[in-house]
Design a protein around this motif. Structure first.
Motif, PDB file in Angstrom:
ATOM      1  N   ARG A 139     -59.428 -99.063  -0.619  1.00 31.76           N
ATOM      2  CA  ARG A 139     -58.225 -98.578   0.071  1.00 31.76           C
ATOM      3  C   ARG A 139     -57.670 -97.350  -0.643  1.00 31.76           C
ATOM      4  NH1 ARG A 139     -56.727-101.588   4.187  1.00 31.76           N
ATOM      5  NH2 ARG A 139     -57.360-103.791   4.293  1.00 31.76           N
ATOM      6  N   HIS A 140     -57.757 -97.356  -1.960  1.00 25.52           N
ATOM      7  CA  HIS A 140     -57.321 -96.184  -2.719  1.00 25.52           C
ATOM      8  C   HIS A 140     -58.189 -94.972  -2.374  1.00 25.52           C
ATOM      9  CE1 HIS A 140     -56.035 -93.665  -6.047  1.00 25.52           C
ATOM     10  NE2 HIS A 140     -57.306 -93.543  -6.410  1.00 25.52           N
ATOM     11  N   VAL A 141     -59.487 -95.196  -2.278  1.00 23.62           N
ATOM     12  CA  VAL A 141     -60.405 -94.109  -1.914  1.00 23.62           C
ATOM     13  C   VAL A 141     -60.087 -93.595  -0.519  1.00 23.62           C
ATOM     14  CG1 VAL A 141     -62.814 -93.606  -1.322  1.00 23.62           C
ATOM     15  CG2 VAL A 141     -62.271 -94.800  -3.446  1.00 23.62           C
ATOM     16  N   ALA A 142     -59.876 -94.511   0.434  1.00 20.55           N
ATOM     17  CA  ALA A 142     -59.577 -94.112   1.812  1.00 20.55           C
ATOM     18  C   ALA A 142     -58.251 -93.367   1.891  1.00 20.55           C
ATOM     19  CB  ALA A 142     -59.554 -95.340   2.709  1.00 20.55           C
ATOM     20  N   ASP A 143     -57.245 -93.805   1.122  1.00 20.03           N
ATOM     21  CA  ASP A 143     -55.941 -93.149   1.151  1.00 20.03           C
ATOM     22  C   ASP A 143     -55.972 -91.771   0.508  1.00 20.03           C
ATOM     23  OD1 ASP A 143     -54.904 -95.350   2.413  1.00 20.03           O
ATOM     24  OD2 ASP A 143     -54.073 -96.248   0.588  1.00 20.03           O
ATOM     25  N   SER A 144     -57.016 -91.513  -0.309  1.00 18.45           N
ATOM     26  CA  SER A 144     -57.121 -90.223  -0.997  1.00 18.45           C
ATOM     27  C   SER A 144     -57.752 -89.147  -0.124  1.00 18.45           C
ATOM     28  CB  SER A 144     -57.935 -90.384  -2.291  1.00 18.45           C
ATOM     29  OG  SER A 144     -57.312 -91.304  -3.166  1.00 18.45           O
ATOM     30  N   ILE A 145     -58.213 -89.528   1.048  1.00 15.28           N
ATOM     31  CA  ILE A 145     -58.836 -88.556   1.952  1.00 15.28           C
ATOM     32  C   ILE A 145     -57.742 -87.798   2.690  1.00 15.28           C
ATOM     33  CG2 ILE A 145     -60.346 -88.267   3.943  1.00 15.28           C
ATOM     34  CD1 ILE A 145     -61.730 -90.880   3.145  1.00 15.28           C
ATOM     35  N   SER A 146     -57.764 -86.482   2.548  1.00 13.88           N
ATOM     36  CA  SER A 146     -56.755 -85.643   3.208  1.00 13.88           C
ATOM     37  C   SER A 146     -57.264 -85.051   4.509  1.00 13.88           C
ATOM     38  CB  SER A 146     -56.312 -84.518   2.257  1.00 13.88           C
ATOM     39  OG  SER A 146     -55.751 -85.051   1.071  1.00 13.88           O
ATOM     40  N   THR A 147     -58.529 -84.646   4.513  1.00 14.88           N
ATOM     41  CA  THR A 147     -59.127 -84.046   5.702  1.00 14.88           C
ATOM     42  C   THR A 147     -60.467 -84.711   5.987  1.00 14.88           C
ATOM     43  OG1 THR A 147     -60.395 -82.325   4.543  1.00 14.88           O
ATOM     44  CG2 THR A 147     -58.063 -81.858   5.041  1.00 14.88           C
ATOM     45  N   GLU A 148     -61.016 -84.436   7.164  1.00 17.74           N
ATOM     46  CA  GLU A 148     -62.318 -85.001   7.526  1.00 17.74           C
ATOM     47  C   GLU A 148     -63.440 -84.451   6.647  1.00 17.74           C
ATOM     48  OE1 GLU A 148     -63.025 -84.313  11.631  1.00 17.74           O
ATOM     49  OE2 GLU A 148     -61.492 -85.727  12.325  1.00 17.74           O
ATOM     50  N   GLU A 149     -63.172 -83.329   5.984  1.00 17.15           N
ATOM     51  CA  GLU A 149     -64.175 -82.710   5.128  1.00 17.15           C
ATOM     52  C   GLU A 149     -64.193 -83.303   3.725  1.00 17.15           C
ATOM     53  OE1 GLU A 149     -66.389 -79.730   5.752  1.00 17.15           O
ATOM     54  OE2 GLU A 149     -66.125 -80.807   7.640  1.00 17.15           O
ATOM     55  N   ASP A 150     -63.209 -84.112   3.391  1.00 22.02           N
ATOM     56  CA  ASP A 150     -63.101 -84.649   2.039  1.00 22.02           C
ATOM     57  C   ASP A 150     -64.068 -85.793   1.798  1.00 22.02           C
ATOM     58  OD1 ASP A 150     -61.164 -82.851   1.370  1.00 22.02           O
ATOM     59  OD2 ASP A 150     -59.487 -84.239   1.578  1.00 22.02           O
ATOM     60  N   VAL A 151     -64.681 -85.790   0.637  1.00 22.76           N
ATOM     61  CA  VAL A 151     -65.488 -86.905   0.158  1.00 22.76           C
ATOM     62  C   VAL A 151     -64.882 -87.349  -1.172  1.00 22.76           C
ATOM     63  CG1 VAL A 151     -67.755 -87.707  -0.592  1.00 22.76           C
ATOM     64  CG2 VAL A 151     -67.575 -86.029   1.254  1.00 22.76           C
ATOM     65  N   ALA A 165     -62.758 -92.616 -13.488  1.00 24.53           N
ATOM     66  CA  ALA A 165     -62.859 -91.218 -13.061  1.00 24.53           C
ATOM     67  C   ALA A 165     -62.803 -91.178 -11.550  1.00 24.53           C
ATOM     68  CB  ALA A 165     -64.150 -90.584 -13.561  1.00 24.53           C
ATOM     69  N   GLU A 166     -62.268 -90.083 -11.030  1.00 24.16           N
ATOM     70  CA  GLU A 166     -62.118 -89.934  -9.579  1.00 24.16           C
ATOM     71  C   GLU A 166     -62.239 -88.469  -9.212  1.00 24.16           C
ATOM     72  OE1 GLU A 166     -58.733 -90.789  -6.118  1.00 24.16           O
ATOM     73  OE2 GLU A 166     -58.494 -91.595  -8.154  1.00 24.16           O
ATOM     74  N   THR A 167     -62.910 -88.217  -8.088  1.00 21.36           N
ATOM     75  CA  THR A 167     -63.118 -86.841  -7.641  1.00 21.36           C
ATOM     76  C   THR A 167     -63.013 -86.760  -6.131  1.00 21.36           C
ATOM     77  OG1 THR A 167     -64.643 -86.415  -9.479  1.00 21.36           O
ATOM     78  CG2 THR A 167     -64.698 -84.870  -7.645  1.00 21.36           C
ATOM     79  N   THR A 168     -62.363 -85.712  -5.659  1.00 28.75           N
ATOM     80  CA  THR A 168     -62.316 -85.392  -4.234  1.00 28.75           C
ATOM     81  C   THR A 168     -62.920 -84.014  -4.044  1.00 28.75           C
ATOM     82  OG1 THR A 168     -60.304 -86.697  -3.903  1.00 28.75           O
ATOM     83  CG2 THR A 168     -60.862 -85.081  -2.204  1.00 28.75           C
ATOM     84  N   VAL A 169     -63.951 -83.935  -3.231  1.00 30.72           N
ATOM     85  CA  VAL A 169     -64.656 -82.665  -3.005  1.00 30.72           C
ATOM     86  C   VAL A 169     -64.802 -82.461  -1.512  1.00 30.72           C
ATOM     87  CG1 VAL A 169     -66.806 -81.402  -3.332  1.00 30.72           C
ATOM     88  CG2 VAL A 169     -65.895 -82.789  -5.191  1.00 30.72           C
TER      89      VAL A 169
END
Length: 294
Positions: A139-151, A165-169
């Protein structure tokens, strides 16, 4: 839902190839096997297939050799002048690959008797506490998505159940740098953090690091101690890793992968089963998850 992704061997279908066989009485078994060992090609790649099959009339069907190894004419020539030359040579289908699951074994042995060794069972049953931890991180990972392009990728210790560790690209960033993938960037963060930890550690690390950060007694207490990069760690991803990222996870020796969306066209897990590829020196469990019903 948390669904383990089957490994390649579990998905294999029954495929057969042809062998030459003759029907003999049980008392002739030793002589026939001696003749086969001395005069005919050895079975190749089908060592799981049993040489002898009991026939319904009490006789035995004995595999002489594979049809791909010798022609019927050449086989008949070998039999000439022996006590077996009058026996009829017949063709039979046998399973090409060994069964991996019990269900495959039941299907395979109906075609021809085969050997079966149950695989080593890797624990995939999730406890209620484990499910709560997996749900929380996903749920934390899903909530960290801002756009459809985010992984989004997060790496956690199964001991502390905390994010290390956490990364959004963004997918668009790959056009800027071909190695800027979320999983690889997250692995790099773990490596950087470990280097800093070693520099700041007052005690010298043991010469041989533990094989896995997961406690042998199954407890989830204790701090993470450096293993081989990400050895035994849990990886959570918003999208199935690509082939390159999956190989990076293999080399990092992670313990488990949990991902939400499958990659379009198939990624390193769903299409190539790289998490369980036989020729690779490390395997890990992979789960595709649904956040709505988890």
């Amino acid at each position: 839902d948390i669904n383990r992704v089957p490994i390649e061997e579990e998905r294999q279908q029954l495929v057969t190839e042809l062998v030459f066989a003759i029907a003999i009485s049980p008392s002739q078994t030793a002589q026939v096997l001696k003749f086969i060992g001395q005069r005919l090609p050895k079975l190749s790649g089908i060592e799981h297939v049993k040489r002898v099959k009991k026939h319904t009339d009490g006789s035995l069907l004995v595999i002489m050799c594979q049809c791909s190894q010798i022609s019927r004419e050449a086989l008949n020539s070998e039999l000439q002048g022996t006590e077996w030359e009058t026996l009829q040579v017949t063709e039979h289908a046998v399973p090409t690959v060994a069964p991996y699951t019990a269900e495959q074994y039941d299907l395979w042995k109906a075609v021809w008797p085969v050997s079966y060794r149950p695989p080593v069972i890797v624990r995939t049953v999730l406890s209620p506490e484990d499910r709560e931890y997996i749900e929380r991180i996903l749920r934390h990972v899903a909530d960290s998505i801002s756009t459809e392009e985010d992984v989004v990728v997060a790496i956690c210790s199964p001991n502390t159940r905390l994010v290390m560790a956490e990364t959004t690209v963004s997918l668009a960033s790959r056009k800027v740098h071909p190695l800027k993938h979320a999983a690889m960037c997250c692995i790099a963060k773990v490596a950087d953090a470990e280097l800093k930890r070693q520099e700041c550690a007052s005690d010298v690390l043991p010469a041989k690091r533990p094989h896995s950060p997961i406690a042998s007694d199954g407890d989830s207490n204790g701090d993470y101690v450096a293993g081989y990069l990400c050895e035994g760690l849990d990886v959570f991803a918003s999208r199935e890793p690509c082939v390159m990222c999956t190989m990076a996870l293999v080399h990092s020796r992670i313990g488990r992968l949990f991902f939400l969306a499958a990659s379009p066209g198939g990624g390193g897990i769903s299409r190539y089963s790289m998490h369980s590829y036989k020729s690779l020196n490390h395997h890990f469990s992979a789960f595709q998850c649904s956040i709505t019903n988890i």
